[in-house]
Scaffold this active site. Structure first.
Site, short mmCIF file in Angstrom:
data_model
loop_
_atom_site.label_atom_id
_atom_site.label_comp_id
_atom_site.label_asym_id
_atom_site.label_seq_id
_atom_site.Cartn_x
_atom_site.Cartn_y
_atom_site.Cartn_z
N ARG A 157 -8.66 -0.81 4.38
CA ARG A 157 -7.76 0.35 3.80
C ARG A 157 -6.30 -0.04 3.46
O ARG A 157 -6.03 0.30 2.33
CB ARG A 157 -7.57 1.65 4.92
CG ARG A 157 -8.88 2.42 5.01
CD ARG A 157 -8.52 3.66 5.98
NE ARG A 157 -7.00 4.18 5.59
CZ ARG A 157 -6.42 4.70 6.29
NH1 ARG A 157 -6.69 4.86 7.53
NH2 ARG A 157 -5.19 5.25 5.87
N ASP B 50 4.16 0.63 12.18
CA ASP B 50 2.98 0.08 11.59
C ASP B 50 2.91 -1.58 11.85
O ASP B 50 2.23 -2.05 11.40
CB ASP B 50 3.19 0.24 9.84
CG ASP B 50 2.83 1.64 9.43
OD1 ASP B 50 3.21 1.74 8.17
OD2 ASP B 50 2.54 2.52 10.31
N CYS C 21 -5.72 11.33 11.80
CA CYS C 21 -6.53 10.33 11.71
C CYS C 21 -6.30 9.89 13.22
O CYS C 21 -5.88 10.47 13.95
CB CYS C 21 -5.76 9.05 10.93
SG CYS C 21 -4.28 8.83 11.19
N LYS D 262 0.91 -1.06 -0.04
CA LYS D 262 0.14 0.09 0.00
C LYS D 262 0.81 1.17 0.01
O LYS D 262 0.57 2.07 -0.75
CB LYS D 262 -0.95 0.02 1.31
CG LYS D 262 -1.61 1.32 1.55
CD LYS D 262 -2.37 1.33 2.79
CE LYS D 262 -1.83 1.58 4.03
NZ LYS D 262 -1.55 3.14 4.17
N ASN D 263 1.76 1.32 0.86
CA ASN D 263 2.74 2.40 0.96
C ASN D 263 3.88 2.67 0.11
O ASN D 263 4.36 3.88 -0.14
CB ASN D 263 3.30 2.39 2.44
CG ASN D 263 2.34 2.68 3.48
OD1 ASN D 263 1.05 2.87 3.05
ND2 ASN D 263 2.73 2.35 4.65
N ARG E 45 -1.03 14.21 12.42
CA ARG E 45 -0.72 13.95 10.92
C ARG E 45 -0.40 15.51 10.24
O ARG E 45 -0.89 15.66 9.44
CB ARG E 45 -1.41 13.34 10.12
CG ARG E 45 -2.02 11.73 10.84
CD ARG E 45 -0.88 10.84 11.12
NE ARG E 45 -0.13 10.23 9.71
CZ ARG E 45 -0.71 9.32 9.30
NH1 ARG E 45 -1.89 8.80 9.46
NH2 ARG E 45 0.00 8.74 8.04
#
Ligand code: EPZ
Length: 418
Positions: A397, A305, A116, A22-23, A121
């Site tokens: 997500r 993460d 979030c 994803k990143n 952020r």
């Protein structure tokens, strides 16, 4: 709202291929507008952050086609330089478009991306980096207006090695005449993948993965067909699922070279791990040993993460552990729910102290952020009875049908209407 129903007590066993990251996909999708030619990504997971990013590109005028796991972006008809408010609040990664849009239009308007659950952020480092390239930034009424008419190559220094800010400056500099140097750059593997992608389009970027990145501007970039790197956090999460259940799994397409910190911690907990290029085999002990201490740091330190998943493992390990979350200010949101399942975690600020327990018990819990939600699913795999993890959409997500991946490894988990 959908939920995951997890029946605990089954060892995970089997083999799985790791999805692309994803990143890496998100900044690569943003960078795909740096060329007016077509960009073909051969393997994109079905995760909502990628779908939202594709929607933002479409709203800005790109043609985005999805066929299975392939995604094709053609930005010849890109006309928008104002980021849609509705979507940019929805995903943080829309901020990655700032650099590429400035590169194309020499102007951009973006709203403050949504904070979030894990923290405020802020984007001050992004804006600082762009100002270092001569971008005029004016903030008014929640909107950020960027004037890139005087943009030029230069030196950008970051007080903190921000992943997104590093990527934004990289993308803003690719088509700027001259040499741009980023000092104290983030060193995450996904930044190396972004460099690979940009250079495959004809860019000249060097040094990604180190704290100094050098971008030599080129006149034009061409289209490319590209496969993003594997997801080290999905791989780590699957290993953690096998570890917490005392199981044994094999992962192919695994970025083992980018997972040294995570593999080291899992070995400290008693897991036997065999690694080969793009391959990992983990065999867990009957009961995990506490790792003792864990501190998150920018890469190559322990990845934030994966902190949340390791906290879940520690909660059932033999012994005590201390976890310090140095990257985000609020990343223990799921500890309360773990305690409701029988864990014994005491959180204070950025520190959590864990007393491992023999058994967790199924409960109705709620995902509050992507990785915290995954950690609750891991706890459910171990817990006695059934755990209902609400807000499965947050997990979607960043995980492509996590329930299917875990079911393929022998878990009893299904998605229900919450
Ligand atoms: C990227 O977020 C990842 N997201 C995050 O993954 C990951 O946790 C993070 O890097 C750290 O590795 C994507 O790549 C899409 P940062 P990013 O800028 O770029 C502060 C996941 O679960 N900061 O390195 O936002 C910030 O508040 C997600 O996949 C500023 O103060 O991370 C945080 O405390 C979560 N000002 C720290 O730096 C800024 O301008 C790290 O942020 C930017 C960041």
């Amino acid at each position: 709202m959908e939920a995951f129903l997890v029946e605990g007590g089954r060892k995970l066993e089997g083999a799985l291929k790791v999805d692309t990251a994803k990143n890496a996909v998100l900044p690569i999708l943003a960078a795909s507008i740096l060329t007016e030619d077509a960009v073909n990504l051969t393997d994109v997971p079905h995760i909502t952050d990628a779908e939202n990013m594709a929607e933002i590109l479409t709203i800005l005028g790109c043609q985005v086609e999805k066929q299975g796991r392939c995604m094709r972006v053609h930005s010849g008809s890109l006309h928008g330089w104002e980021m849609p408010d509705r979507l940019s609040k929805q995903i943080r990664s829309s901020i990655f478009l700032l650099g590429p849009i400035l590169s194309r239009f020499r102007k951009a308007t973006v709203t403050y991306p949504g904070g979030c659950e894990i923290g405020l952020r802020p984007i001050d480092l992004h804006l600082h980096g762009l100002r270092s390239l001569g971008v005029q930034v004016n903030e008014e009424g929640g909107l950020i207006h960027c004037d890139g008419s005087q943009m030029r190559s230069g030196d950008a220094y970051f007080d903190y090695p921000s992943v997104g800010a590093t990527e934004n400056v990289m993308m803003a500099a690719v088509l700027l005449p001259g040499v741009t140097t980023i000092h104290n750059a983030a060193r995450e593997p996904e930044i190396v993948d972004l460099q690979r992608f940009i250079n495959a389009m004809g860019g000249q970027v060097r040094g990604a993965g180190s704290q100094t990145i050098e971008i030599t501007g080129v006149k034009k970039l061409h289209g490319v067909t590209y496969t993003p790197m594997p997801d080290r956090i999905v791989a780590g999460t699957l290993l953690a699922a096998a570890a917490i259940t005392g199981g044994e799994i094999e992962l192919t397409n695994a970025p083992e070279g980018d997972m040294v910190a995570v593999l080291s911690k899992l070995r400290e907990m008693g897991c036997t791990i065999h690694e080969e290029p793009a391959f990992l085999h983990l065999k867990a002990p009957e009961r995990l040993r506490a790792f003792g201490q864990l501190q998150t740091q920018p890469h190559p330190g322990f990845p934030t993460d994966m902190q949340v998943q390791m906290l879940a493992l520690e909660s059932v390990a033999q012994g005590m552990g201390v976890v310090v979350e140095n990257v985000f200010e609020n990343r223990f949101t799921h500890a309360g729910d773990l305690n409701r399942m029988g864990a014994r975690i005491l959180c204070s600020g950025r520190t959590a102290v864990v007393q491992g327990v023999e058994q967790l018990y199924g409960a109705r819990v709620t995902a509050r952020d992507l990785r915290g939600g995954a950690a609750l699913v891991l706890a459910g795999l171990k817990a006695q009875g059934v755990t209902q993890v609400e807000q499965a959409n947050l997990i979607d997500r960043g995980y492509d049908h996590l329930e299917d991946q875990l079911t393929a490894l022998g878990a009893k988990i299904k998605r229900t209407k919450g």
